[in-house]
Design an enzyme around this catalytic site. Structure first.
Site, mmCIF file in Angstrom:
data_model
loop_
_atom_site.group_PDB
_atom_site.id
_atom_site.type_symbol
_atom_site.label_atom_id
_atom_site.label_comp_id
_atom_site.label_asym_id
_atom_site.label_seq_id
_atom_site.Cartn_x
_atom_site.Cartn_y
_atom_site.Cartn_z
ATOM 1 N N GLY A 51 0.811 -1.226 0.000
ATOM 2 C CA GLY A 51 0.000 0.000 0.000
ATOM 3 C C GLY A 51 0.835 1.263 0.000
ATOM 4 O O GLY A 51 0.293 2.356 0.107
ATOM 5 N N THR A 100 3.175 -0.022 -7.007
ATOM 6 C CA THR A 100 2.556 -0.291 -8.305
ATOM 7 C C THR A 100 2.204 1.023 -9.001
ATOM 8 O O THR A 100 2.388 1.166 -10.215
ATOM 9 C CB THR A 100 1.307 -1.167 -8.109
ATOM 10 O OG1 THR A 100 1.713 -2.322 -7.376
ATOM 11 C CG2 THR A 100 0.703 -1.586 -9.419
ATOM 12 N N SER A 115 -3.861 -4.581 -3.906
ATOM 13 C CA SER A 115 -2.563 -5.125 -3.512
ATOM 14 C C SER A 115 -2.047 -6.132 -4.539
ATOM 15 O O SER A 115 -2.783 -7.013 -4.992
ATOM 16 C CB SER A 115 -2.717 -5.790 -2.142
ATOM 17 O OG SER A 115 -1.482 -6.265 -1.717
ATOM 18 N N SER A 116 -0.783 -5.959 -4.919
ATOM 19 C CA SER A 116 -0.194 -6.921 -5.864
ATOM 20 C C SER A 116 0.054 -8.215 -5.091
ATOM 21 O O SER A 116 0.755 -8.199 -4.091
ATOM 22 C CB SER A 116 1.130 -6.395 -6.408
ATOM 23 O OG SER A 116 1.002 -5.053 -6.771
ATOM 24 N N GLY A 123 5.009 -5.802 -1.269
ATOM 25 C CA GLY A 123 5.676 -5.155 -0.145
ATOM 26 C C GLY A 123 5.712 -6.032 1.094
ATOM 27 O O GLY A 123 4.931 -6.977 1.240
ATOM 28 N N GLU A 144 4.928 -7.388 4.516
ATOM 29 C CA GLU A 144 3.627 -7.302 5.186
ATOM 30 C C GLU A 144 3.560 -8.149 6.446
ATOM 31 O O GLU A 144 4.169 -9.212 6.537
ATOM 32 C CB GLU A 144 2.484 -7.640 4.224
ATOM 33 C CG GLU A 144 2.548 -8.991 3.590
ATOM 34 C CD GLU A 144 1.472 -9.195 2.517
ATOM 35 O OE1 GLU A 144 0.961 -8.210 1.976
ATOM 36 O OE2 GLU A 144 1.153 -10.362 2.240
HETATM 37 N N1 LIG Z 1 1.597 8.719 -6.073
HETATM 38 C C1 LIG Z 1 0.352 8.437 -5.718
HETATM 39 N N2 LIG Z 1 -0.595 9.370 -5.891
HETATM 40 C C2 LIG Z 1 -1.858 9.117 -5.541
HETATM 41 N N3 LIG Z 1 -2.286 7.963 -4.981
HETATM 42 C C3 LIG Z 1 -1.382 6.978 -4.778
HETATM 43 C C4 LIG Z 1 -0.015 7.174 -5.145
HETATM 44 N N4 LIG Z 1 0.635 6.062 -4.837
HETATM 45 C C5 LIG Z 1 -0.280 5.207 -4.315
HETATM 46 N N5 LIG Z 1 -1.485 5.748 -4.278
HETATM 47 C C6 LIG Z 1 -2.734 5.138 -3.752
HETATM 48 O O1 LIG Z 1 -2.372 4.095 -2.902
HETATM 49 C C7 LIG Z 1 -2.922 2.856 -3.337
HETATM 50 C C8 LIG Z 1 -1.926 1.759 -3.108
HETATM 51 O O2 LIG Z 1 -0.840 1.901 -3.960
HETATM 52 P P1 LIG Z 1 -0.134 0.638 -4.643
HETATM 53 O O3 LIG Z 1 -1.129 -0.323 -5.146
HETATM 54 O O4 LIG Z 1 0.797 1.198 -5.621
HETATM 55 O O5 LIG Z 1 0.627 0.047 -3.457
HETATM 56 P P2 LIG Z 1 1.739 -1.103 -3.491
HETATM 57 O O6 LIG Z 1 2.920 -0.518 -2.875
HETATM 58 O O7 LIG Z 1 1.866 -1.602 -4.875
HETATM 59 O O8 LIG Z 1 1.113 -2.166 -2.552
HETATM 60 P P3 LIG Z 1 1.233 -3.760 -2.653
HETATM 61 O O9 LIG Z 1 2.555 -4.114 -2.138
HETATM 62 O O10 LIG Z 1 0.133 -4.200 -1.783
HETATM 63 O O11 LIG Z 1 1.030 -4.098 -4.049
HETATM 64 C C9 LIG Z 1 -3.223 3.067 -4.805
HETATM 65 O O12 LIG Z 1 -4.295 2.267 -5.198
HETATM 66 C C10 LIG Z 1 -3.573 4.542 -4.864
HETATM 67 O O13 LIG Z 1 -4.927 4.714 -4.509
HETATM 68 MG MG LIG Z 2 1.474 -3.263 -5.812
#
Ligand SMILES: Nc1ncnc2c1ncn2[C@@H]1O[C@H](COP(=O)(O)OP(=O)(O)OP(=O)(O)O)[C@@H](O)[C@H]1O
Ligand SMILES: [Mg+2]
Length: 1044
Positions: free
Chosen positions: A143, A147, A195-196, A424, A426
């Site tokens: 989160g 991604t 979440s990936s 990530g 967790e």
């Molecule tokens: N730069 C950004 N600007 C706006 N919103 C963001 C940004 N980065 C992340 N978010 C918000 O946070 C949420 C989670 O981000 P993301 O899916 O990239 O997390 P992650 O690090 O890939 O998590 P995971 O490890 O679970 O995959 C996104 O769906 C989005 O709503």
């Molecule tokens: Mg992700």
């Protein structure tokens, strides 16, 4: 709301700041919406944009405070040297637009505020200029925004890189592979709604021109247990919900699906099929479109959806125990759908779901399964079908992304940019095998990060010839070893023969972890049975070993494999290969496979130039604007950011290439400003000497200057700021001067241009006029010379001119009244016309005059005319009489005796005048009245009519030419009474003497009586004297008034 608009020192950024609200955005002059600050002057409010500039770099509190300040101002990006730290804003900050991309293209990393695009551009430029493969490693907990960052990077490359000569569609495919992979590999968890649940490493290939020409994706360990089970508040993979929500009625009917996710056991375990932040319907549309872009045929989509549906149907397969406690399928309908969707034999599938095939001593035995085993077999099948389909999907996408020119020579010169978006770190309430693998992966990446950053730092110092001071940092190698060491590591233990043969029960597994033995009494007590705890770099995680061995062994019964191998579904037949059945070797366990793939990944990453993005999650509630300090401190710690900073600050807070340093600060020293001709290094030496740097504050490397303390740099920055203001003023003044001078010169040029044009026009006009005048004068002269010649071309103009002039002149000089006799002299040619005109004019004046006079005046004039006819030129005092008006009578009615009037009767008196009558004999003067009636002259003596002479009897009237007022009335002889009278005589209008002829002689003879004539002699004298002369004549001396 009072807005404060601030011009941040680079001069191009306008930010609207409100103390109590998050940063409002405004359009900068370049149209870019800006949330990034650009200069160090704003550091009090927004902190420093590079942590290395923190004065107190060892203080975690200062680090967090800097993050907080920036986060409050919506500045989510901060550097630690080349590493980008990003805090998830959980809101759209509008900082990824096309304008932002343009802003960050081709500019130096430190010239612009920190941004993901700055990293993207730096990496891209390094890839192009150095032709070295690059890798952007994005890490952070679930989160934190990994991604999202990957997607933004891809978007940046897709939009800013030049299009390849052929196969431009690869850019779309790179972008469109994301939604498909996210649909199949992402899910809502408690930590992140998207979440990936798999690790992703994506290579983007660029040709020698820098255009993206292909790509390749490596996926890591999909969390397949999610297919059959989800924790409370979590969901299965997105694709299931998307298909049910967005799929067309026809598709769902064919797949035997209902729209309601509650109908499927695999979708209801987490009890949250609906999530407000996710729109499955619209996401499905995106996925369907994306599938087409990445080369899926309609048949392939059909096959893929059949498999997705079959997983849902599998979840709804129920078993019931028969009398021997053997499991029997009770849901025939689901089985029917499964058979059709997976294209397998119904009976084979039924048997495979309820039996297990054992090969013992070359013989195949079918052993029935109890209820528990059957459910296990079913779930294992569902997981295997889904995870293998996912692997197939990645392969399919890779085929679509593969450069079509792989064999061409240009392909060999491609460079690769890797993007790593791994799941990530967790920690859940209940952590199982998946968390173990995920956290192990993060551990490995952290190790790589530490190694590489430390190594690069050390290398830099060496390269620059500066003594390296060793840095204390936490090396997590010990944890990695604990997991992966041969024979002793957890993974090795998991594949120990005892474990593999199931001889070690899961409950017994925990005591054999080496770490556990080291734990103190209190820790040991805090652990439950079936748990072990790892002190990860990111924190302690207690893993529950329940299901550990199973998940590691990933057992799928042989007859289920066989059934799937017989599937006619093309995707399934590729996923389940028959060679698997004949392979006698025990397949690698999941953990071992994962370890191998991670090792491979580490090799890939090590072979490339790394760039880092470290993502931080600000709160667990996924809320914008919330800065949870505890959570952030934890992440700062486990991401090793403080260590990273310490390493970076080992000795020197700031370093910059001589060229860049000189370029930025050269204005601060007169010797280096505006240009430095020598080597940049010498220029920097001069500059720092001028700035008064103390020797302990800086070091000069081979290509860079190293500054030890941030305060030194801040002082320089502040000086630059002041200098910039004065330079800006100077530049402004110079520019304004230049601008206005240009404008003035332009105006002047224009004025001169207009002037010369106008002068030219005037000159031409004057010349034309002169020419015309000269011609005219010439023609006039010629005409004048030939004026007497007959009309010819040479004199025509002159003659016409003379005539015209005469006429025009005449118009002005016409006589004003009838008495005015003036008349301009006409030219010879117009003499006749002039005469005619003159007559006309006089006639006209006369006519006008006549029309204007009164009857009395007319009569007066008529009388004057008669008088003129009679006397003009004949009577001496005539001229004097002309201006005097005739009067109607000289005697009033009261002066005439009434008796006389009576005697006259009705006969009117036309004129009455007192006269002196001279007797014919003796010429005795007697006063009488002379009355004129229409018929006669009446002479009255007092009241008595003495004599009446009818006009019929009047033969003439005589007067002298002198001024004597004497007249003689001549009558017939018989009426011999000729009268001599002196009077003012009015004779006009008295017929019959219309034309009397006054005698010219100096004497008048009249009939004085019978046979005797009387004579009156007139002589001029000085005054009137009438006497009887000796000769018997009447002598009249009359004064002469006008000499002749
Ligand atoms: N730069 C950004 N600007 C706006 N919103 C963001 C940004 N980065 C992340 N978010 C918000 O946070 C949420 C989670 O981000 P993301 O899916 O990239 O997390 P992650 O690090 O890939 O998590 P995971 O490890 O679970 O995959 C996104 O769906 C989005 O709503
Ligand atoms: Mg992700």
């Amino acid at each position: 709301m009072a807005l404060q608009v601030e011009l941040v020192p680079t001069g191009e950024i306008i930010r609207v700041v409100h103390p109590h609200r998050p940063c409002k955005l405004a359009l900068g002059s370049d149209g870019v919406r800006v949330t990034m600050e650009s200069a160090l002057t704003a550091r009090d409010r927004v902190g420093v944009q590079d942590f290395v500039l923190l004065e107190n770099f060892t203080s975690e509190a200062a680090f967090i405070e800097n993050l907080r300040r920036r986060f409050r101002e919506n500045l989510i990006y901060t550097y630690i040297g080349p590493v980008l730290v990003s805090v998830n804003p959980y809101r759209d900050l509008q900082i990824y637009s096309r304008q932002h991309m343009e802003r960050y293209r081709g500019v130096s990393f430190y010239e612009v505020p920190p941004h993901l695009f700055a990293v993207a551009d730096t990496v891209y430029r390094a890839l192009r200029t150095e032709r070295r493969d690059q890798a952007v490693m994005i890490s952070g907990e679930s989160g934190a925004g990994k991604t999202e960052a990957t997607k933004r990077l891809l978007q940046f490359y897709a939009e800013t890189c030049p299009a390849p000569e052929r196969g431009g569609a690869v850019r779309d495919r790179l972008l469109q592979s994301n939604p498909v992979l996210e649909a199949f590999g992402n899910a809502k968890t408690l930590r992140n709604d998207n979440s990936s649940r798999f690790g992703k490493y994506m290579d983007v290939q660029f040709d020698f021109k820098g255009a993206p020409v292909g790509g390749h994706i490596l996926s890591y360990l999909l969390e397949k247990s999610r297919v059959v089970h989800q924790n409370h508040g979590e969901r299965n993979f997105h694709v299931f919900y998307q298909l049910l929500e967005g799929g067309e009625e026809e598709t769902l009917r064919r797949l035997g699906l209902e729209r309601n996710p509650q109908s499927y056991l695999y979708l209801v375990k987490g009890q949250c099929a609906k999530v407000s932040s996710i729109n499955d319907k619209s996401d499905w549309k995106v996925v369907r479109k994306a599938l087409t872009v990445i080369d899926f045929t309609e048949d392939e989509v059909e096959d893929l959806l059949s498999i997705v549906a079959s997983v849902l149907h599998l979840g709804n397969i129920h078993f019931a125990a028969d009398e021997e406690s053997n499991a029997q399928v009770t849901t025939e309908n689901q089985l029917k759908y499964l058979t059709r969707l997976l294209s397998v034999e119904g009976s084979t599938l039924r048997e495979a779901l309820t039996h297990r095939k054992i090969i013992a001593k070359g013989e195949e035995l079918l052993s029935p399964l109890n209820l528990e085993q059957a459910a296990y077999a079913r779930d294992a099948l569902a997981k295997a079908v889904y995870s293998r389909t996912f692997t197939w999907l990645v392969g399919k996408i890779n085929r679509s992304l593969a450069s079509k020119d792989a064999e061409s020579p240009s392909w060999r010169s491609t460079t690769v940019l890797g993007l790593l978006d791994i799941y990530g770190f967790e920690v859940f309430q209940h952590n199982s095998f998946e968390q173990f693998c995920i956290n192990y992966c993060n551990e490995k990446l952290q190790q790589l990060f530490i190694e590489l950053t430390l190594k690069s730092e050390q290398e830099e110092y060496e390269a620059e010839g500066i003594a390296w001071e060793p840095v204390q940092y936490f090396n997590n190698k010990i944890i990695c070893d604990l997991v992966e060491e041969k024979f002793k590591g957890i993974i090795s233990i998991l594949v120990s023969p005892l474990c593999l043969q199931g001889l070690v029960l899961e409950a017994d597994f925990h005591p054999i972890t080496p770490r556990h033995k080291l734990a103190d009494q209190r820790t040991r007590k805090s652990l439950g049975r079936g748990e072990f705890r790892l002190l990860h770099y990111a924190g302690e995680v207690t893993y529950s070993v329940t299901g550990f061995l199973d998940k590691n062994n990933d057992l799928l019964f042989r007859n289920l494999k066989e059934t799937m191998c017989s599937s006619k579904n093309p995707i399934m037949s590729q996923c389940f290969d028959r060679s698997e059945l004949s392979d006698k070797k025990r397949p690698e366990t999941v953990a071992t496979q994962f370890k191998m793939s991670l090792l491979q990944l580490m090799e890939i990453l090590q072979s490339k130039e790394p760039a880092y993005v470290r993502c931080i999650k600000p709160n667990d509630a996924k809320q914008p604007g919330r800065f949870d300090e505890v959570l952030i401190r934890h992440q700062v710690k486990y991401l090793g950011l403080m260590e990273n900073l310490r390493v970076r600050r080992a000795g020197f807070a700031y370093r910059r290439k001589y060229e860049a340093f000189l370029q930025r600060y050269k204005s601060l020293c007169p010797e280096t400003w505006p240009t430095w001709a020598g080597r940049p290094q010498d220029g920097v030496a001069v500059l720092v000497r001028h700035l008064g740097y103390k020797p302990e504050e800086y070091k000069m490397g081979r290509t860079k200057i190293f500054i030890r303390f941030p305060k030194t740099l801040f002082a320089t920055e502040d000086a630059l700021e002041v200098r910039r203001q004065s330079l800006a003023t100077k530049i402004q003044a110079a520019w304004r001067g230049f601008h206005w001078r240009q404008k003035f010169l332009r105006v002047k040029r224009s004025a001169i241009c207009i002037q010369s044009w106008w002068r030219g026009t005037l000159g031409r006009r004057k010349a034309t006029k002169r020419k015309w005048a000269a011609q005219t004068i010439r023609r006039l002269i010629r005409g004048f010379i030939l004026r007497h010649a007959p009309r010819c071309p040479e004199n025509a103009f002159f003659l016409d001119h003379v005539r015209t002039s005469f006429l025009l002149n005449l118009r002005r000089q016409l006589p004003r009244n009838v008495l005015d006799t003036s008349w301009p002299t006409p030219p010879p040619a117009l003499r006749e016309a002039s005469e005619l005109l003159r007559e006309l004019c006089i006639k006209n004046m006369v006519w006008k005059y006549c029309r204007g006079i009164s009857p009395e005046w007319k009569q007066q004039l008529q009388q004057k005319a008669v008088a003129s006819e009679i006397f003009k030129g004949k009577k001496d005092n005539y001229p004097q009489s002309v201006p005097r008006l005739f009067i109607s009578t000289r005697l009033g009615a009261d002066e005439i005796s009434s008796r006389v009037l009576q005697a006259l009767g009705s006969e009117p008196i036309q004129y009455a005048v007192p006269v002196v009558k001279y007797d014919r004999k003796g010429y005795k003067p007697r006063s009488r009245q002379l009355l004129l009636t229409p018929n006669a002259v009446v002479i009255v003596e007092d009241a008595k009519v003495k004599q009446r002479i009818d006009y019929a009897n009047l033969t003439g009237i005589s007067v002298s030419s002198l001024s004597d007022s004497l007249f003689v009335l001549h009558v017939q002889r018989e009426d011999n009474k000729q009268k001599v009278a002196g009077a003012h005589l009015r004779v006009g209008g008295l017929s019959p003497w219309k034309n009397p002829h006054p005698p010219r002689s100096s004497s008048i003879t009249f009939a004085g009586g019978p046979g005797r004539d009387g004579t009156i002699d007139f002589t001029p004298g000085s005054e009137l004297l009438i006497t009887k002369a000796k000769n018997g004549h009447l002598a009249v001396v009359a004064p002469r008034l006008n000499s002749r």
